[in-house]
Design a protein around this motif. Structure first.
Motif, PDB file in Angstrom:
ATOM      1  N   GLU A  41       0.859  -1.178   0.000  1.00  0.00           N
ATOM      2  CA  GLU A  41       0.000   0.000   0.000  1.00  0.00           C
ATOM      3  C   GLU A  41       0.901   1.235   0.000  1.00  0.00           C
ATOM      4  O   GLU A  41       1.796   1.371   0.834  1.00  0.00           O
ATOM      5  CB  GLU A  41      -0.895   0.032   1.237  1.00  0.00           C
ATOM      6  CG  GLU A  41      -1.730   1.298   1.325  1.00  0.00           C
ATOM      7  CD  GLU A  41      -2.606   1.361   2.575  1.00  0.00           C
ATOM      8  OE1 GLU A  41      -2.748   2.462   3.141  1.00  0.00           O
ATOM      9  OE2 GLU A  41      -3.136   0.314   2.983  1.00  0.00           O
ATOM     10  N   ASN A 369      -0.180  -3.413  -7.388  1.00  0.00           N
ATOM     11  CA  ASN A 369      -0.551  -2.108  -7.920  1.00  0.00           C
ATOM     12  C   ASN A 369       0.537  -1.585  -8.853  1.00  0.00           C
ATOM     13  O   ASN A 369       1.562  -2.238  -9.046  1.00  0.00           O
ATOM     14  CB  ASN A 369      -0.844  -1.114  -6.788  1.00  0.00           C
ATOM     15  CG  ASN A 369       0.396  -0.761  -5.974  1.00  0.00           C
ATOM     16  OD1 ASN A 369       1.446  -0.451  -6.525  1.00  0.00           O
ATOM     17  ND2 ASN A 369       0.277  -0.793  -4.652  1.00  0.00           N
ATOM     18  N   PHE A 371       1.733   1.628  -8.516  1.00  0.00           N
ATOM     19  CA  PHE A 371       2.319   2.815  -7.913  1.00  0.00           C
ATOM     20  C   PHE A 371       3.732   2.534  -7.426  1.00  0.00           C
ATOM     21  O   PHE A 371       4.012   1.486  -6.857  1.00  0.00           O
ATOM     22  CB  PHE A 371       1.467   3.304  -6.731  1.00  0.00           C
ATOM     23  CG  PHE A 371       0.074   3.690  -7.123  1.00  0.00           C
ATOM     24  CD1 PHE A 371      -0.142   4.728  -8.016  1.00  0.00           C
ATOM     25  CD2 PHE A 371      -1.016   3.014  -6.621  1.00  0.00           C
ATOM     26  CE1 PHE A 371      -1.430   5.084  -8.389  1.00  0.00           C
ATOM     27  CE2 PHE A 371      -2.306   3.359  -6.981  1.00  0.00           C
ATOM     28  CZ  PHE A 371      -2.513   4.403  -7.869  1.00  0.00           C
ATOM     29  N   ASP A 377       3.259   9.543  -6.540  1.00  0.00           N
ATOM     30  CA  ASP A 377       2.427   8.346  -6.549  1.00  0.00           C
ATOM     31  C   ASP A 377       1.675   8.162  -5.237  1.00  0.00           C
ATOM     32  O   ASP A 377       0.595   7.563  -5.214  1.00  0.00           O
ATOM     33  CB  ASP A 377       3.278   7.111  -6.851  1.00  0.00           C
ATOM     34  CG  ASP A 377       3.438   6.893  -8.355  1.00  0.00           C
ATOM     35  OD1 ASP A 377       3.133   7.838  -9.110  1.00  0.00           O
ATOM     36  OD2 ASP A 377       3.866   5.801  -8.762  1.00  0.00           O
ATOM     37  N   SER A 381      -2.297   7.639  -5.541  1.00  0.00           N
ATOM     38  CA  SER A 381      -2.915   6.408  -5.033  1.00  0.00           C
ATOM     39  C   SER A 381      -4.298   6.637  -4.446  1.00  0.00           C
ATOM     40  O   SER A 381      -5.129   5.726  -4.395  1.00  0.00           O
ATOM     41  CB  SER A 381      -2.027   5.773  -3.968  1.00  0.00           C
ATOM     42  OG  SER A 381      -2.084   6.517  -2.757  1.00  0.00           O
TER      43      SER A 381
END
Length: 398
Positions: A41, A369, A371, A377, A381
């Motif tokens: 994340e 992902n 990113f 980024d 996100s």
């Protein structure tokens, strides 16, 4: 589950023309972080509460999960905990920087050239501080030696005053920033007379280093009271840092403080030693470790773009890479968070309150992902933590 937080102090920045609009994080070669980012994340977090100064004190309290509005009582008292200085309820603790002023004849017209006096060694600083103690120490004012350029004054039965951090006024005339409490301005001016031609500084100048030719007071505060980290989050924590501020926060939070030989708080710190210490303590008796690296912040204050990029690359190569590789080989379930405490943009050489990018990797629940880890980024996100102090609970318990 084990938890590792790696913090590159002041690592975040702004787009730089010399880098074709990239930030130092984007320009740095970070293969280990790049690999993690695609399985993590990525987002942004506000570590500085609105209206509060963007200091490493408030920012690191926030990252550790302590609401600065509730727990912050000043920077210097946290450092006092690290040095082992007992504070009474009516004591005021102040940071004493050894700084470099230019050679303008009148003290008030001088400018701060370097807030760290070329990162003076603790051995040299302790000699200078002894001479300052002889000149200024009384029952009301007690001086204590810290690390490198960072030292301490305890003002018995003092009062809270506003002081300006020296790294906020680099290159500016100091007159308008001197304390209105005359005794402190007087001590600072007198310290220049004592230090400017001191044998230690004469030798430093011969070596091409900046002289530590004046004291600078700032960071005043009162005795801090922090809730123990384990009581607050249910995990036993450890701190690895060369900086008294971080060690003081950890002591106040009753975390384990690890000493790493050769950890300096500069670009040339012992990166492998910090990584090893983190792995050892995680495998021993702690569930959480906070690995703090000061180098990007120091390079930002110096306006040294090349070294700031180098510091980020060293964190990737010698901290992130070895920790991830070892834990994966050991089949240990873990989560790793990587972030700065605040930006220290090269362009202004001091801290800002802008949100910073974070990365959270979970070895048991990888995501996919596109990113990368960067300021841009992090914003793209859509993941945003508005209250920085809530990020720690999110990291540990989500």
């Amino acid at each position: 589950m084990k938890y590792i937080l790696v913090l590159g102090d002041g690592m975040a920045d702004e787009p730089i023309e010399e880098l074709n609009g990239l930030t130092p994080i984007e320009a740095a070669k970070t293969p280990n972080v790049d690999k993690l980012a695609l399985k993590s994340e990525v987002g942004l977090v506000n570590t500085i509460p609105t209206g509060m100064d963007p200091g490493s004190d408030t920012a690191n309290l926030s990252v550790l999960g302590y609401n600065p509005r509730e727990y912050y009582t000043g920077r210097s008292p946290l450092e006092a905990l690290s040095i082992g200085v007992p504070l009474k309820e009516d004591d005021i603790s102040l940071r004493v920087n050894l700084v470099t002023l230019d050679d303008t004849s009148d003290y008030k017209n001088k400018k701060i050239i370097d807030h760290s006096a070329s990162e003076i060694t603790t051995e040299e600083a302790s000699i200078l501080l002894e001479d300052l103690k002889k000149a200024f120490e009384t029952e009301a004012y007690k001086f204590y030696c810290g690390t490198s350029y960072r030292h301490l004054l305890v003002w018995k039965e003092g009062k809270l005053l506003d002081f300006t951090p020296p790294h906020d006024i680099l290159g500016k005339e100091i007159g308008e920033y001197l304390s209105t409490e005359g005794i402190f301005s007087e001590m600072m001016e007198k310290s220049y007379e004592i230090l400017n031609n001191h044998p230690i500084n004469i030798e430093r100048v011969k070596k091409g280093l900046n002289p530590a030719n004046s004291m600078w007071f700032w960071g005043a505060g009162t005795k801090p009271i922090l809730t123990p980290f384990e009581e607050k989050f249910g995990v036993k924590g450890a701190m690895i840092s060369a900086v008294d501020l971080l060690k003081g926060i950890a002591i106040g939070a009753e975390m384990k403080v690890l000493k790493v030989e050769g950890a300096t708080g500069t670009l040339h710190t012992n990166y492998p030693g910090k990584a090893k210490a983190a792995l050892d303590v995680i495998k021993d008796d702690c569930d959480f470790v906070y690995v703090h690296i000061e180098a990007p912040d120091e390079c930002g204050h110096q306006g040294n773009l090349k070294d700031k990029i180098k510091a980020i690359e060293l964190i990737d190569e010698k901290i992130i890479g070895p920790i991830v590789e070892d834990l994966d080989k050991s089949n240990i379930d873990y989560k790793l968070m990587f972030l700065p405490d605040h930006p220290t943009p090269i362009s202004i050489r001091t801290h800002t309150s802008s949100p910073v990018p974070y990365l959270i990797y979970n070895s048991t629940k990888q995501v996919s992902n596109t990113f990368m880890y960067s300021e841009k980024d992090g914003e793209r996100s859509g993941n945003k933590q508005e209250d920085g102090y809530r990020l720690m609970e999110y990291f540990l318990k989500n």
